[in-house]
Design a protein around this motif. Structure first.
Motif, PDB file in Angstrom:
ATOM      1  N   HIS A  20       0.813  -1.223   0.000  1.00 54.74           N
ATOM      2  CA  HIS A  20       0.000   0.000   0.000  1.00 54.74           C
ATOM      3  C   HIS A  20       0.843   1.268   0.000  1.00 54.74           C
ATOM      4  CE1 HIS A  20      -3.248  -2.776   0.931  1.00 54.74           C
ATOM      5  NE2 HIS A  20      -2.586  -3.173   2.005  1.00 54.74           N
ATOM      6  N   SER A  21       2.159   1.148   0.021  1.00 54.34           N
ATOM      7  CA  SER A  21       3.002   2.330   0.108  1.00 54.34           C
ATOM      8  C   SER A  21       4.334   2.078  -0.577  1.00 54.34           C
ATOM      9  CB  SER A  21       3.245   2.695   1.580  1.00 54.34           C
ATOM     10  OG  SER A  21       4.253   3.688   1.711  1.00 54.34           O
ATOM     11  N   TRP A  22       4.926   3.167  -1.086  1.00 55.07           N
ATOM     12  CA  TRP A  22       6.255   3.058  -1.683  1.00 55.07           C
ATOM     13  C   TRP A  22       7.313   2.716  -0.646  1.00 55.07           C
ATOM     14  CZ3 TRP A  22       7.094   2.517  -6.666  1.00 55.07           C
ATOM     15  CH2 TRP A  22       6.151   3.019  -7.578  1.00 55.07           C
ATOM     16  N   TRP A  23       6.985   2.928   0.642  1.00 56.68           N
ATOM     17  CA  TRP A  23       7.923   2.568   1.700  1.00 56.68           C
ATOM     18  C   TRP A  23       8.204   1.068   1.698  1.00 56.68           C
ATOM     19  CZ3 TRP A  23      10.799   6.067   3.872  1.00 56.68           C
ATOM     20  CH2 TRP A  23      10.313   7.367   4.012  1.00 56.68           C
ATOM     21  N   ALA A  24       7.334   0.288   1.053  1.00 54.27           N
ATOM     22  CA  ALA A  24       7.535  -1.164   0.995  1.00 54.27           C
ATOM     23  C   ALA A  24       8.835  -1.529   0.284  1.00 54.27           C
ATOM     24  CB  ALA A  24       6.352  -1.824   0.285  1.00 54.27           C
ATOM     25  N   LEU A  25       9.349  -0.629  -0.569  1.00 54.33           N
ATOM     26  CA  LEU A  25      10.611  -0.907  -1.258  1.00 54.33           C
ATOM     27  C   LEU A  25      11.774  -1.051  -0.281  1.00 54.33           C
ATOM     28  CD1 LEU A  25      10.278   1.492  -4.328  1.00 54.33           C
ATOM     29  CD2 LEU A  25      10.038  -0.996  -4.307  1.00 54.33           C
ATOM     30  N   SER A  85      10.861  -4.993   8.470  1.00 61.38           N
ATOM     31  CA  SER A  85      10.086  -5.209   7.247  1.00 61.38           C
ATOM     32  C   SER A  85       8.619  -4.861   7.464  1.00 61.38           C
ATOM     33  CB  SER A  85      10.211  -6.667   6.791  1.00 61.38           C
ATOM     34  OG  SER A  85      11.532  -6.978   6.447  1.00 61.38           O
ATOM     35  N   ARG A  86       8.099  -5.224   8.619  1.00 60.68           N
ATOM     36  CA  ARG A  86       6.688  -4.955   8.900  1.00 60.68           C
ATOM     37  C   ARG A  86       6.424  -3.457   8.979  1.00 60.68           C
ATOM     38  NH1 ARG A  86       5.542  -9.132  12.601  1.00 60.68           N
ATOM     39  NH2 ARG A  86       4.988 -10.350  10.745  1.00 60.68           N
ATOM     40  N   ASP A  87       7.320  -2.716   9.609  1.00 59.20           N
ATOM     41  CA  ASP A  87       7.165  -1.256   9.665  1.00 59.20           C
ATOM     42  C   ASP A  87       7.193  -0.663   8.261  1.00 59.20           C
ATOM     43  OD1 ASP A  87       6.928  -1.212  12.407  1.00 59.20           O
ATOM     44  OD2 ASP A  87       9.020  -0.683  12.784  1.00 59.20           O
ATOM     45  N   ALA A  88       8.114  -1.170   7.428  1.00 62.27           N
ATOM     46  CA  ALA A  88       8.236  -0.639   6.069  1.00 62.27           C
ATOM     47  C   ALA A  88       6.993  -0.938   5.248  1.00 62.27           C
ATOM     48  CB  ALA A  88       9.474  -1.219   5.393  1.00 62.27           C
ATOM     49  N   MET A  89       6.506  -2.165   5.298  1.00 61.31           N
ATOM     50  CA  MET A  89       5.342  -2.559   4.504  1.00 61.31           C
ATOM     51  C   MET A  89       4.076  -1.849   4.957  1.00 61.31           C
ATOM     52  SD  MET A  89       6.048  -4.884   2.079  1.00 61.31           S
ATOM     53  CE  MET A  89       4.618  -5.926   1.836  1.00 61.31           C
ATOM     54  N   LEU A  90       3.972  -1.581   6.255  1.00 65.83           N
ATOM     55  CA  LEU A  90       2.779  -0.926   6.784  1.00 65.83           C
ATOM     56  C   LEU A  90       2.908   0.592   6.805  1.00 65.83           C
ATOM     57  CD1 LEU A  90       1.921  -3.331   9.762  1.00 65.83           C
ATOM     58  CD2 LEU A  90       0.962  -3.314   7.439  1.00 65.83           C
TER      59      LEU A  90
END
Length: 249
Positions: A129-134, A208-213
């Protein structure tokens, strides 16, 4: 070092088809089985997050670790014991750091491939849901190296592959189960919670969880990074020491 990396890449170019299908199928099966199947019974998700969205970052970090272990165990032992690849490379004008560093770079390449494929599958499932997932890409490389480096040192220290089976059963399997990949570690007894905190995978899962969320990691995130870097540094030193003892006459 680049010449050693080239050697591994040329070899992989001949064998990549044997792993390409599993690299794609495993994320699909894992997300369908755990994320969709089990997730259907987790009403309300975890901390208000749908279970599939919550579990995918942990699965990506775990996949990175599995990819790292795949290259840091039997291949390392075989290059010392059976194929003698490392000894052949040491006979050339290559330093121990070149031999070790080139193989580690190839391990990072394999981790990168596995992470990117899993992330693409996650996009198809609609959980990104966010570009932060990269950011899960460099996080996966970091946690993968944190596990691979000490494992390389271990693989370079043994003489029979039975010790690798022991490693998988008593270290890798518990780490995969109790590092917050499938459920919050807060549900674990206090002793097992401390074990989870000590393992590198949990720190990678949390990042990873912080980045994906799309959550700000803050000071805990910095602590995770520093802790993983410490694993990388100590593991690399141990691996170099073991390689030097075996290859330098």
């Amino acid at each position: 070092m680049t010449h050693v990396l080239e050697y591994h890449l040329v070899h992989y170019r001949r064998t990549w088809r044997s792993s390409a299908l599993s690299m794609l199928v495993m994320p699909l099966l894992t997300m369908l089985g755990f994320g969709v199947g089990v997730g259907a019974y987790v009403t309300g998700g975890v901390d208000g997050v749908p279970y599939l969205d919550w579990i995918v970052p942990g699965l990506i970090a775990s996949t990175a670790v599995q990819a790292a272990l795949g290259e840091a165990t039997w291949p390392v032992l075989s290059y010392f014991k059976w194929l003698k690849v490392y000894f052949a490379q040491a006979a050339a004008p290559l330093r121990v750091a070149d031999i070790l560093g080139g193989h580690v770079l190839f391990m990072l390449f394999r981790i990168l491939l596995s992470t990117v494929v899993f992330l693409v599958v996650a996009v198809l499932f609609g959980v990104v849901h966010s570009w932060w997932a990269l950011l899960v890409v460099p996080i996966s490389l970091l946690v993968g190296l944190a596990v691979a480096a000490p494992t390389v040192a271990y693989s370079a220290s043994i003489t029979i592959d039975s010790f690798l089976a022991i490693l998988m059963r008593f270290a890798v399997l518990p780490m995969s189960l109790f590092s917050g990949v499938f459920f919050p570690i807060e549900s674990l007894p206090t002793l097992l919670r401390w074990v989870a905190w000590a393992l590198p995978l949990w720190h990678g899962v949390d990042l990873s969880r912080d980045a994906m969320l799309g959550l700000a990691p803050g000071l805990p995130g910095l602590g995770h990074v520093l802790y993983l870097l410490a694993w990388c540094a100590l593991g690399s030193w141990l691996a170099h020491d073991r390689f030097r003892r075996q290859l330098v006459i």
